[in-house]
Design a protein around this motif. Sequence first.
Motif: not given
Length: 445
Positions: A146-151, A155-156, A361-362
Amino acid sequence: MPAPDPSLLKAELDNLGLARPIGRVLSVGRGVVEIGGLAAGARVGDRLELKRRSGEPLAGEVLHVERVAVHMLPDTAPEGVSLGDRAALVPMPDFAPGLHWLGRVVDPFGRPLDGKPLLRGADSRDVMQPPPRATDRKPLGERMPTGLAVLNTLLPIVRGQRVGLFAGSGVGKSSLMAALANSMQADAVVVALIGERGREVTEFTDRTLGPDGMARTVVVAATSDLSALARRRCAWSAMAVAEFLREQGMNVLFLADSVTRFAEAHREISIAMGESPALRGFPPSVTPLIAGLCERAGPGTAGQGDITAVFSVLVAGSDMDEPIADILRGVLDGHIVLSREIAERGRFPAIDVSRSVSRSLPDAATPEENGMIAEARRLVGAYERSEVMIRAGLYTAGADPHLDQAIRAHDDLDAFFGKADQKGIANSFARLSLILRRARTGPAS
């Protein structure tokens, strides 16, 4: 410049009308204009052009049809309309997207908004399509960078997933959607700008996406000055474009900003049709309307691509239990909540990890990655439960080993949640692993 495809020119010629039926205004009031003489050939959704005796023509759409008259919902206030004014019936133009629409900005009727000519595609389609049969659909696909660490980590988002983005005004919702449009892995992007200010449409296409982002994007826009019918149709038309691209085998990213304005437009139309607002100001029909739109996104059937969708929701006062937010949480595969408090202290994207969930997830992560996600969530939760005590200086280091870890990790995790990461999912997890290892071994501050 290459010559146009002859099939596209033929489709354009076939859509030309040589005559228009004419009717007369019978009455004006209650937000609609009643017109006689057109009932035999009119369909709900057809366009009407009314010639006022004084002033500019007034355009609108057929709202409902009776035996001897049709009711038009005008695009603007019906000032200057009088009995006997002429109204011409303009059949709804065919909506026919094509691959040549990539890089273009269109309105909900498929007309170009960027000042350049645009041919319709070879095959027209109804913008209100049923979703694929549930038993024919593929399962969700692989995880998407996504280009964002948290996603990428906590929060994949996977191929075919449908996610809600819940935020109040001014907390970075549009900026986050723009970041996903530019950085998220997809073959094509379809953006529905529903009820946006005209200035923001140009900023989004020219400055936010830029030439490189627009090259793979179709923007369908209905600005706030357009009628409720046009604003509601914007979401359906954009989804029809995404479905066309999915049928070509593409992995499509669909971004809708926002479902709240889509629902508000439907409320205006429903009240004009006599439906009672029973759901905290919204009509009962808003629930199947939103569910039907969301169900059209997702995985395609065998041989098709997928539509990965992000639907934004404006939540007044961060009320996650307001009707539109509540409806969407029940039909989507996860939700991302943006916090005003986090935005006010300068961390963007202002994602509230504790209140956000990814239902991929998972399965979307390995056992080791799921372990890191669970540990990070525990540390975030432990810090938030004791934050008042920590900030007041009432906590003594060593009293709770788990809280000591949460304190050590807090600043690093907070910075991590605001980081861009174009190097991919593995790199994001490596950075998260380092933060967790430091929290387990470093001194409490």
